[in-house]
Scaffold this motif. Structure first.
Motif, PDB file in Angstrom:
ATOM      1  N   LEU A  45      29.164-104.462  51.406  1.00 35.53           N
ATOM      2  CA  LEU A  45      29.298-103.870  50.074  1.00 35.53           C
ATOM      3  C   LEU A  45      28.359-104.520  49.067  1.00 35.53           C
ATOM      4  O   LEU A  45      27.737-103.846  48.234  1.00 35.53           O
ATOM      5  CB  LEU A  45      30.749-103.994  49.613  1.00 35.53           C
ATOM      6  CG  LEU A  45      31.106-103.405  48.258  1.00 35.53           C
ATOM      7  CD1 LEU A  45      30.865-101.915  48.228  1.00 35.53           C
ATOM      8  CD2 LEU A  45      32.562-103.707  47.920  1.00 35.53           C
ATOM      9  N   LEU A  73      41.561 -91.365  58.428  1.00 36.11           N
ATOM     10  CA  LEU A  73      41.255 -90.646  57.182  1.00 36.11           C
ATOM     11  C   LEU A  73      40.409 -89.413  57.474  1.00 36.11           C
ATOM     12  O   LEU A  73      40.586 -88.363  56.860  1.00 36.11           O
ATOM     13  CB  LEU A  73      40.495 -91.568  56.225  1.00 36.11           C
ATOM     14  CG  LEU A  73      41.328 -92.522  55.372  1.00 36.11           C
ATOM     15  CD1 LEU A  73      40.441 -93.564  54.709  1.00 36.11           C
ATOM     16  CD2 LEU A  73      42.132 -91.761  54.319  1.00 36.11           C
ATOM     17  N   VAL A 105      42.847 -96.533  47.207  1.00 41.59           N
ATOM     18  CA  VAL A 105      41.596 -97.298  47.206  1.00 41.59           C
ATOM     19  C   VAL A 105      41.166 -97.587  45.769  1.00 41.59           C
ATOM     20  O   VAL A 105      40.775 -98.698  45.425  1.00 41.59           O
ATOM     21  CB  VAL A 105      40.484 -96.542  47.970  1.00 41.59           C
ATOM     22  CG1 VAL A 105      39.167 -97.296  47.886  1.00 41.59           C
ATOM     23  CG2 VAL A 105      40.888 -96.322  49.422  1.00 41.59           C
ATOM     24  N   LEU A 121      44.886 -99.436  52.978  1.00 41.59           N
ATOM     25  CA  LEU A 121      44.078 -98.544  52.138  1.00 41.59           C
ATOM     26  C   LEU A 121      43.542 -99.275  50.903  1.00 41.59           C
ATOM     27  O   LEU A 121      42.406 -99.068  50.497  1.00 41.59           O
ATOM     28  CB  LEU A 121      44.908 -97.336  51.696  1.00 41.59           C
ATOM     29  CG  LEU A 121      45.149 -96.254  52.757  1.00 41.59           C
ATOM     30  CD1 LEU A 121      46.251 -95.304  52.309  1.00 41.59           C
ATOM     31  CD2 LEU A 121      43.866 -95.496  53.062  1.00 41.59           C
ATOM     32  N   THR A 122      44.363-100.131  50.325  1.00 41.11           N
ATOM     33  CA  THR A 122      43.944-100.786  49.085  1.00 41.11           C
ATOM     34  C   THR A 122      42.788-101.746  49.303  1.00 41.11           C
ATOM     35  O   THR A 122      42.095-102.102  48.347  1.00 41.11           O
ATOM     36  CB  THR A 122      45.111-101.538  48.425  1.00 41.11           C
ATOM     37  OG1 THR A 122      45.626-102.494  49.349  1.00 41.11           O
ATOM     38  CG2 THR A 122      46.215-100.585  48.009  1.00 41.11           C
ATOM     39  N   VAL A 123      42.588-102.200  50.535  1.00 40.94           N
ATOM     40  CA  VAL A 123      41.477-103.116  50.791  1.00 40.94           C
ATOM     41  C   VAL A 123      40.354-102.446  51.567  1.00 40.94           C
ATOM     42  O   VAL A 123      39.410-103.106  52.006  1.00 40.94           O
ATOM     43  CB  VAL A 123      41.953-104.384  51.539  1.00 40.94           C
ATOM     44  CG1 VAL A 123      42.945-105.156  50.690  1.00 40.94           C
ATOM     45  CG2 VAL A 123      42.548-104.038  52.909  1.00 40.94           C
ATOM     46  N   LEU A 124      40.412-101.141  51.712  1.00 41.38           N
ATOM     47  CA  LEU A 124      39.369-100.423  52.441  1.00 41.38           C
ATOM     48  C   LEU A 124      38.042-100.555  51.708  1.00 41.38           C
ATOM     49  O   LEU A 124      37.955-100.296  50.506  1.00 41.38           O
ATOM     50  CB  LEU A 124      39.750 -98.940  52.566  1.00 41.38           C
ATOM     51  CG  LEU A 124      38.743 -98.048  53.282  1.00 41.38           C
ATOM     52  CD1 LEU A 124      38.710 -98.380  54.762  1.00 41.38           C
ATOM     53  CD2 LEU A 124      39.095 -96.583  53.083  1.00 41.38           C
ATOM     54  N   GLU A 125      37.029-100.984  52.416  1.00 40.20           N
ATOM     55  CA  GLU A 125      35.712-101.021  51.799  1.00 40.20           C
ATOM     56  C   GLU A 125      34.660-100.908  52.896  1.00 40.20           C
ATOM     57  O   GLU A 125      34.895-101.293  54.044  1.00 40.20           O
ATOM     58  CB  GLU A 125      35.519-102.290  50.972  1.00 40.20           C
ATOM     59  CG  GLU A 125      35.428-103.580  51.755  1.00 40.20           C
ATOM     60  CD  GLU A 125      35.152-104.769  50.830  1.00 40.20           C
ATOM     61  OE1 GLU A 125      35.756-104.843  49.744  1.00 40.20           O
ATOM     62  OE2 GLU A 125      34.327-105.605  51.204  1.00 40.20           O
ATOM     63  N   PRO A 126      33.497-100.400  52.525  1.00 43.08           N
ATOM     64  CA  PRO A 126      32.440-100.273  53.519  1.00 43.08           C
ATOM     65  C   PRO A 126      31.874-101.643  53.858  1.00 43.08           C
ATOM     66  O   PRO A 126      31.948-102.580  53.046  1.00 43.08           O
ATOM     67  CB  PRO A 126      31.397 -99.405  52.814  1.00 43.08           C
ATOM     68  CG  PRO A 126      31.641 -99.628  51.365  1.00 43.08           C
ATOM     69  CD  PRO A 126      33.099 -99.873  51.207  1.00 43.08           C
ATOM     70  N   PRO A 127      31.297-101.766  55.028  1.00 42.18           N
ATOM     71  CA  PRO A 127      30.648-103.035  55.379  1.00 42.18           C
ATOM     72  C   PRO A 127      29.488-103.318  54.430  1.00 42.18           C
ATOM     73  O   PRO A 127      28.866-102.405  53.891  1.00 42.18           O
ATOM     74  CB  PRO A 127      30.144-102.797  56.807  1.00 42.18           C
ATOM     75  CG  PRO A 127      30.872-101.605  57.302  1.00 42.18           C
ATOM     76  CD  PRO A 127      31.209-100.777  56.105  1.00 42.18           C
ATOM     77  N   ARG A 154      29.214 -95.242  55.785  1.00 45.20           N
ATOM     78  CA  ARG A 154      28.803 -96.092  54.667  1.00 45.20           C
ATOM     79  C   ARG A 154      27.420 -95.731  54.136  1.00 45.20           C
ATOM     80  O   ARG A 154      27.151 -95.905  52.955  1.00 45.20           O
ATOM     81  CB  ARG A 154      28.845 -97.555  55.079  1.00 45.20           C
ATOM     82  CG  ARG A 154      27.838 -97.958  56.175  1.00 45.20           C
ATOM     83  CD  ARG A 154      28.068 -99.384  56.566  1.00 45.20           C
ATOM     84  NE  ARG A 154      27.170 -99.812  57.642  1.00 45.20           N
ATOM     85  CZ  ARG A 154      26.172-100.661  57.446  1.00 45.20           C
ATOM     86  NH1 ARG A 154      25.939-101.156  56.246  1.00 45.20           N
ATOM     87  NH2 ARG A 154      25.411-101.018  58.458  1.00 45.20           N
ATOM     88  N   HIS A 165      31.716 -96.935  45.235  1.00 44.17           N
ATOM     89  CA  HIS A 165      31.259 -96.868  46.624  1.00 44.17           C
ATOM     90  C   HIS A 165      32.449 -96.825  47.584  1.00 44.17           C
ATOM     91  O   HIS A 165      32.435 -96.099  48.593  1.00 44.17           O
ATOM     92  CB  HIS A 165      30.372 -98.085  46.921  1.00 44.17           C
ATOM     93  CG  HIS A 165      29.659 -98.010  48.235  1.00 44.17           C
ATOM     94  ND1 HIS A 165      29.053 -99.109  48.809  1.00 44.17           N
ATOM     95  CD2 HIS A 165      29.456 -96.990  49.092  1.00 44.17           C
ATOM     96  CE1 HIS A 165      28.511 -98.769  49.962  1.00 44.17           C
ATOM     97  NE2 HIS A 165      28.741 -97.485  50.168  1.00 44.17           N
ATOM     98  N   ARG A 166      33.479 -97.575  47.284  1.00 38.44           N
ATOM     99  CA  ARG A 166      34.673 -97.564  48.139  1.00 38.44           C
ATOM    100  C   ARG A 166      35.320 -96.181  48.137  1.00 38.44           C
ATOM    101  O   ARG A 166      35.789 -95.702  49.172  1.00 38.44           O
ATOM    102  CB  ARG A 166      35.667 -98.619  47.672  1.00 38.44           C
ATOM    103  CG  ARG A 166      35.195-100.062  47.912  1.00 38.44           C
ATOM    104  CD  ARG A 166      36.162-101.056  47.310  1.00 38.44           C
ATOM    105  NE  ARG A 166      37.475-100.941  47.926  1.00 38.44           N
ATOM    106  CZ  ARG A 166      38.624-101.060  47.272  1.00 38.44           C
ATOM    107  NH1 ARG A 166      38.636-101.297  45.973  1.00 38.44           N
ATOM    108  NH2 ARG A 166      39.767-100.959  47.908  1.00 38.44           N
ATOM    109  N   VAL A 221      44.411 -89.364  48.501  1.00 34.80           N
ATOM    110  CA  VAL A 221      44.877 -90.651  49.033  1.00 34.80           C
ATOM    111  C   VAL A 221      43.906 -91.767  48.648  1.00 34.80           C
ATOM    112  O   VAL A 221      44.312 -92.867  48.249  1.00 34.80           O
ATOM    113  CB  VAL A 221      45.018 -90.568  50.569  1.00 34.80           C
ATOM    114  CG1 VAL A 221      45.197 -91.948  51.177  1.00 34.80           C
ATOM    115  CG2 VAL A 221      46.192 -89.673  50.943  1.00 34.80           C
ATOM    116  N   PHE A 256      33.176 -93.973  50.295  1.00 31.34           N
ATOM    117  CA  PHE A 256      33.349 -94.350  51.698  1.00 31.34           C
ATOM    118  C   PHE A 256      34.676 -93.844  52.244  1.00 31.34           C
ATOM    119  O   PHE A 256      34.763 -93.381  53.389  1.00 31.34           O
ATOM    120  CB  PHE A 256      33.252 -95.864  51.834  1.00 31.34           C
ATOM    121  CG  PHE A 256      33.463 -96.368  53.236  1.00 31.34           C
ATOM    122  CD1 PHE A 256      34.575 -97.130  53.558  1.00 31.34           C
ATOM    123  CD2 PHE A 256      32.551 -96.076  54.240  1.00 31.34           C
ATOM    124  CE1 PHE A 256      34.778 -97.598  54.845  1.00 31.34           C
ATOM    125  CE2 PHE A 256      32.751 -96.536  55.536  1.00 31.34           C
ATOM    126  CZ  PHE A 256      33.859 -97.292  55.838  1.00 31.34           C
ATOM    127  N   GLY A 257      35.699 -93.933  51.443  1.00 31.94           N
ATOM    128  CA  GLY A 257      37.007 -93.450  51.887  1.00 31.94           C
ATOM    129  C   GLY A 257      37.002 -91.961  52.166  1.00 31.94           C
ATOM    130  O   GLY A 257      37.622 -91.481  53.108  1.00 31.94           O
TER     131      GLY A 257
END
Lengths: 191, 284
Positions: B18, A136, A152, B10-16, A62, A52-53, A147, A56-57
């Motif tokens: 989750l 993004l 991610v 970027l590494t902690v990007l996540e949708p609300p 979302r 999902h992440r 990316v 989303f990216g």
């Protein structure tokens, strides 16, 4: 070809998904292919977040990301007879999610010609995540996907090349250009 | 923003929400899988008792390549087996639609068979189809069978060697029996048949190397249909070919010697041509 069982398990009891935490991917996939409902639930639970992440990216929305990820998982799990359980499952799932998200993003860009991926009614996200999502969205979708898969999802260049179906060098340049563009976009946002 | 800060973000990007999305997915996907299982069509045997003529097919360059998805499951026996729709040896998933599309053509009423299946990058499926094509102008004289690629999820059906259908283009020569097709506006692919003597196939689109799926069609199926010589099937999906470009294909033998090579332009999306349109009122 292994035939799927016609019987479908009763709905899993609370905690059954937890009980499968020690199952390997291969065991879960075999059980799901044989018709185990709890194994199917455990697979979704195990792999949902990162998939999902990624969506989303790439998509920045979302709700759409959730739909794309659900469709991807359903497509795979409803056709597990075609999957070789000896192969790693997660990269294959991410490949399908990424390609579907990229297809969706391209189709939307052609149809709507939107400049930003952030929808007006989207719940506000705490900064700086919203700024990052907007930045993004300014990337070409190919750079965005590279990316996202790199930072991610945490994939290496070779794995990303396999997922996207391009050469390793192409992945490297897309990531480099994507990061450079992101920095410019974020600097512009902050004035 | 310095790059290290950007990478951390970027590494902690996540949708609300989750976790809530995960819970919804567990329920929705599980229910969807159950529905798919409950509505799965019963296995159907293809027609039997037909006289299979020995057919010589166009030998195309065969390039070996690691398959990205499992090759079509080998059919251990041909005669007498009940083979499922959409599986190698069985009837195409799009049998009903194909009947309407083919009405009025030389292939109308001819039985069709699935030779191989695989997955598209977006998780859908494809089926390599063979059918007899009597008397069609497009059919090569030596070819009793024509070959097509179906994408049941689109749905679409594109010609590889003969026959003309919507959204298909035949651009290859020089030993590659195949062509370029698309499903809707999104899925572009190049596919074809190649002989079994090639060891690798390379496909480039606008000079960018692509992943290629290669499948060896089981002898049981080819012999059951009387298709000779045996061949392999290759397919590569083209990223965003709407603007057109150039496809380069190279086949090599086991010693890495070039067996055949071809370079073909792909016209922009709107120029691929309509082919034979489905009859008015045919199902979508």
């Amino acid at each position: 070809m292994a035939e799927l069982s016609e019987a479908w398990e009763q709905p899993a009891q609370p905690g059954q998904a937890d009980a499968r935490r020690d199952h390997t991917d291969r065991e879960l996939l075999r059980e799901a292919r044989a018709g185990s409902r709890s194994a199917t639930e455990a697979i979704v639970e195990r792999y949902w977040d990162k998939a999902h992440r990624i969506a989303f990216g790439v998509l920045g929305d979302r709700h759409i990301a959730e739909d794309v990820t659900q469709e991807s998982m359903l497509s795979i799990l409803a056709n597990l007879s075609r999957f070789d359980t000896r192969r790693p499952f997660e990269p294959w799932l991410h490949r399908i999610v990424t390609n579907r998200a990229v297809d969706w993003a391209r189709a939307r860009e052609r149809r709507e010609k939107v400049a930003t991926l952030v929808q007006p009614n989207q719940q506000q996200q705490p900064l700086p995540q919203q700024e990052l999502v907007e930045a993004l969205g300014a990337l070409p979708v190919e750079q965005r996907a590279a990316v996202v898969l790199r930072y991610v999802a945490g994939y290496g260049t070779n794995e990303i090349a396999r997922i996207l179906g391009v050469q390793r060098g192409t992945v490297g340049s897309r990531i480099r250009r994507g990061l450079d563009r992101l920095r410019i976009e974020l600097e512009d946002q902050n004035g | 923003m310095d790059e290290s800060t950007l990478v951390r973000a970027l590494t902690v990007l996540e949708p609300p929400e989750l976790e809530a999305a995960r819970a919804r997915a567990i329920e929705a996907v599980t229910a969807g899988v159950q529905r798919a299982r409950n509505t799965r069509p019963k296995d159907a045997s293809p027609s039997r008792g037909r006289t299979l003529l020995v057919a010589s097919t166009v030998m195309a360059v065969l390039v070996g390549f690691a398959t990205l998805t499992p090759p079509g499951k080998a059919v251990t026996t041909w005669v007498g087996e009940g083979l499922g729709i959409g599986h190698p040896g069985g009837a195409p998933t799009l049998s009903q639609l194909r009947s309407s599309w083919l009405r009025g053509t030389a292939a109308s009423g001819e039985p069709a068979y699935v030779l191989a299946t695989g997955q598209t990058p977006s998780g859908g499926s494809y089926e390599l189809i063979a059918y007899k094509n009597h008397g069609a102008k497009e059919a090569k004289p030596s070819s009793e069978y024509c070959f097509e690629l179906d994408l049941p999820d689109a749905p679409s059906s594109s010609s590889l060697d003969c026959g003309v259908f919507p959204n298909s283009g035949r651009i290859y020569d020089n030993g590659f029996g195949g062509g370029v097709g698309r499903a809707g506006d999104e899925t572009f692919y190049t596919a074809g048949r190649v002989g079994r003597n090639a060891a690798s196939v390379e496909v480039e689109f606008n000079q960018e190397a692509l992943n290629v799926q290669l499948q060896r069609i089981p002898d049981e199926i080819l012999q059951g249909l009387g298709i000779e010589p045996a061949f392999k099937f290759f397919i590569a999906f083209l990223p965003d070919a709407a603007a057109g470009g150039t496809v380069d294909i190279t086949a090599r033998d086991a010693n890495n010697n070039v067996i055949a090579t071809t370079s073909a332009p792909i016209p922009p999306l709107g120029d691929l041509g309509p082919g034979i349109q489905p009859p008015a009122g045919s199902p979508e």
